[in-house]
Design an enzyme around this catalytic site. Structure first.
Site, short mmCIF file in Angstrom:
data_model
loop_
_atom_site.label_atom_id
_atom_site.label_comp_id
_atom_site.label_asym_id
_atom_site.label_seq_id
_atom_site.Cartn_x
_atom_site.Cartn_y
_atom_site.Cartn_z
CB SER A 153 -0.86 0.01 1.27
OG SER A 153 -1.45 1.28 1.46
CE1 TYR A 166 -4.75 -1.96 4.91
CE2 TYR A 166 -3.60 0.10 4.54
CZ TYR A 166 -4.22 -1.03 4.05
OH TYR A 166 -4.29 -1.24 2.69
P1 NAD Z 1 -11.29 -6.04 -0.45
O1 NAD Z 1 -11.86 -5.94 0.89
O2 NAD Z 1 -12.19 -6.01 -1.63
O3 NAD Z 1 -10.37 -7.31 -0.60
C1 NAD Z 1 -9.68 -7.92 0.45
C2 NAD Z 1 -9.82 -9.40 0.26
O4 NAD Z 1 -9.05 -10.09 1.27
C3 NAD Z 1 -11.29 -9.85 0.41
O5 NAD Z 1 -11.60 -10.69 -0.66
C4 NAD Z 1 -11.28 -10.60 1.73
O6 NAD Z 1 -12.24 -11.63 1.77
C5 NAD Z 1 -9.87 -11.16 1.73
N1 NAD Z 1 -9.44 -11.56 3.07
C6 NAD Z 1 -9.52 -10.85 4.23
N2 NAD Z 1 -9.08 -11.60 5.25
C7 NAD Z 1 -8.71 -12.80 4.73
C8 NAD Z 1 -8.18 -14.00 5.27
N3 NAD Z 1 -7.94 -14.11 6.59
N4 NAD Z 1 -7.93 -15.04 4.44
C9 NAD Z 1 -8.17 -14.95 3.11
N5 NAD Z 1 -8.68 -13.84 2.54
C10 NAD Z 1 -8.95 -12.79 3.34
O7 NAD Z 1 -10.22 -4.83 -0.54
P2 NAD Z 1 -9.07 -4.55 -1.62
O8 NAD Z 1 -8.98 -3.09 -1.71
O9 NAD Z 1 -9.28 -5.34 -2.84
O10 NAD Z 1 -7.77 -5.05 -0.85
C11 NAD Z 1 -6.84 -5.97 -1.38
C12 NAD Z 1 -5.45 -5.63 -0.90
O11 NAD Z 1 -5.07 -4.36 -1.43
C13 NAD Z 1 -5.31 -5.51 0.61
O12 NAD Z 1 -4.08 -6.09 1.02
C14 NAD Z 1 -5.30 -4.02 0.83
O13 NAD Z 1 -4.61 -3.67 2.00
C15 NAD Z 1 -4.56 -3.56 -0.40
N6 NAD Z 1 -4.74 -2.15 -0.75
C16 NAD Z 1 -5.96 -1.66 -1.14
C17 NAD Z 1 -6.07 -0.32 -1.48
C18 NAD Z 1 -7.36 0.30 -1.95
O14 NAD Z 1 -7.41 1.53 -2.12
N7 NAD Z 1 -8.40 -0.46 -2.20
C19 NAD Z 1 -4.96 0.52 -1.40
C20 NAD Z 1 -3.76 -0.02 -0.99
C21 NAD Z 1 -3.66 -1.34 -0.67
#
Ligand code: NAD
Length: 268
Positions: A153, A166
């Site tokens: 991130s 986080y």
């Molecule tokens: P999201 O909530 O759509 O996806 C997260 C996924 O992780 C979900 O499918 C959830 O079911 C899964 N998950 C959570 N706990 C879990 C576990 N214990 N075992 C297996 N799966 C699990 O959100 P996203 O934005 O798609 O996030 C994906 C990644 O991207 C994360 O690591 C998040 O920190 C990172 N990220 C997102 C953003 C953003 O702006 N959306 C920015 C920077 C980083």
């Protein structure tokens, strides 16, 4: 003819039933990989992503496992390796937020985030590395014995008040990735991170679902738009392919310039 730089490779994407993970899983499938759609709890959504990938002609399977549980991670890798023989690409994507002001943050909120965002990446990377080392390089498939990509991130470098669990987890991912890259290089396993900025997914719905919230968010993004999972999918395909064979131990920021200190564009 379609460009399929990942043809013949087997990829596993954690947390691929929604958001960035689903976008990455689809992109890897389009690039020719067979894709494991890992999910924590939502089997139905994972099944949909799997069907979409199969619909494009790529191989796919959905496998449930909580990435923070050692026995479940082991069982998932065993299932994949017995079905498909091996694993070439791991995208460590699963992650969550449990936000709270610091003085009110519970140990459960702290541990919950660290156990998925950091320990989950450790557990999955360890199983993947073991398999990649066991199998070694197959030159007809890839120049590397394997590729591990961590979805970090911008908060691996931008501090984030109200989200210390986080930010600490993503800061940890930065040195997990770099140390792993150093250690696994002799095995020809490439390890890199993608650091997304604001990508429109369920994790940050509150930041984009109203026009007011979106306008506030856009002030932090010099490029003037919110990201979409496809932006990260394309970056993941490149990092997983031999097109980036000399890229190792790096974090690729895909953030529309969020890390450019945007407030300084209006004077410092
Ligand atoms: P999201 O909530 O759509 O996806 C997260 C996924 O992780 C979900 O499918 C959830 O079911 C899964 N998950 C959570 N706990 C879990 C576990 N214990 N075992 C297996 N799966 C699990 O959100 P996203 O934005 O798609 O996030 C994906 C990644 O991207 C994360 O690591 C998040 O920190 C990172 N990220 C997102 C953003 C953003 O702006 N959306 C920015 C920077 C980083």
């Amino acid at each position: 003819m379609a460009y399929e730089p990942l043809k013949g490779q087997k990829a596993l994407v954690t947390g691929a039933s929604s958001g960035i993970g689903a976008g990455v899983a689809r992109a890897l499938g389009t690039a020719g990989a067979a894709v494991v759609v890992n999910y924590g709890t939502n089997a139905q959504a994972a099944g949909q992503v799997m069907d979409e990938i199969k619909g494009t002609g790529a191989q796919a399977m959905a496998v449930g496992a909580d990435v923070s549980k050692e026995d479940e991670v082991r069982a998932m890798f065993q299932e994949v390796c017995s079905a498909w023989g091996t694993i070439d690409i791991l995208v460590n994507n699963a992650g969550l937020q449990r936000d709270a002001p610091f003085t009110e943050m519970t140990l459960e909120q702290w541990n919950g985030v660290l156990s998925v965002n950091l320990s989950g990446m450790f557990l999955c990377a360890r199983e993947a590395a073991r398999e990649m080392i066991r199998r070694g390089i197959r030159p007809e498939i890839s120049r590397a014995a394997g590729k591990i990509i961590c979805i970090s991130s911008v908060h691996e470098v931008i501090p984030w008040a109200g989200h210390v669990n986080y930010a600490a987890s993503k800061g940890g991912v930065k040195l997990l990735m770099q140390s792993l890259a150093q250690e696994l290089a002799p095995h020809r396993i490439r390890v890199n991170s993608i650091a997304p900025g604001a990508i429109q997914t369920p994790i940050n719905r509150a930041a984009w679902e109203t026009p007011e919230a979106l306008a506030k968010l856009l002030k932090l993004i010099p490029y003037g738009r919110i990201g979409v999972p496809e932006d990260i999918g394309r970056a993941a395909v490149w990092l997983a392919s031999d097109d980036s064979d000399y890229v190792h131990g790096q974090t690729l920021f895909v953030d529309g310039g969020m890390t450019l200190y945007p407030e300084f564009a209006r004077g410092g």
